[in-house]
Design a protein around this motif. Structure first.
Motif, short mmCIF file in Angstrom:
data_model
loop_
_atom_site.label_atom_id
_atom_site.label_comp_id
_atom_site.label_asym_id
_atom_site.label_seq_id
_atom_site.Cartn_x
_atom_site.Cartn_y
_atom_site.Cartn_z
N ARG A 176 0.73 -1.06 -0.05
CA ARG A 176 0.02 -0.09 -0.09
C ARG A 176 0.93 1.14 0.15
N TYR A 177 0.66 2.14 -0.95
CA TYR A 177 1.27 3.30 -1.13
C TYR A 177 0.19 4.61 -0.85
N THR A 178 0.38 5.47 -0.29
CA THR A 178 -0.57 6.60 -0.12
C THR A 178 0.03 7.89 0.22
N ASP A 179 -0.67 8.87 0.10
CA ASP A 179 -0.43 10.51 0.69
C ASP A 179 -1.76 11.01 1.05
N GLN A 180 -1.93 11.93 1.34
CA GLN A 180 -3.13 12.60 1.64
C GLN A 180 -4.33 12.53 0.43
N SER A 181 -4.00 12.36 -0.59
CA SER A 181 -4.98 12.54 -1.70
C SER A 181 -4.99 11.22 -2.70
#
Length: 99
Positions: free
Chosen positions: A70-75
């Motif tokens: 899983r790879y994520t930032d705020q958007s």
């Protein structure tokens, strides 16, 4: 510390081998979006997503996941498991697959 090792083992098994060894993995999404994901598994890990003629490349930091990578930032979130993935941007989620 033991959890970290278990997490790393799960992520390494869930990621396609080509994602760990090659320059990028090509995905085609259900809405027609094409993505090339390049994975950097050194340190904290990240995925750089390129969208062809779409938005500029985006680098997402790796996040904890009990299943898959899983790879994520705020958007934006890019979550891979085996040869499939989901991409969530702006509240819209599409499914993607490697060729």
């Amino acid at each position: 510390m033991k959890r970290l090792y278990v997490f790393a083992a799960i992520v390494s098994l869930a990621c396609p081998l080509s994602a760990l060894a090659g320059p990028g993995v090509r995905y085609r999404c259900s809405d027609g979006t094409r993505i090339v994901a390049a994975f950097d598994n050194r340190g904290t890990g990240s995925a750089m997503l390129s969208f062809g003629r779409g938005p500029p490349p985006l680098t997402l930091p790796q996040a904890m996941s009990a299943d898959g990578g899983r790879y994520t930032d705020q958007s934006t979130e890019f979550w891979i498991k085996g040869r499939g993935a989901t991409l969530t941007r702006g509240g819209n989620t599409v499914t993607c697959k490697t060729r």
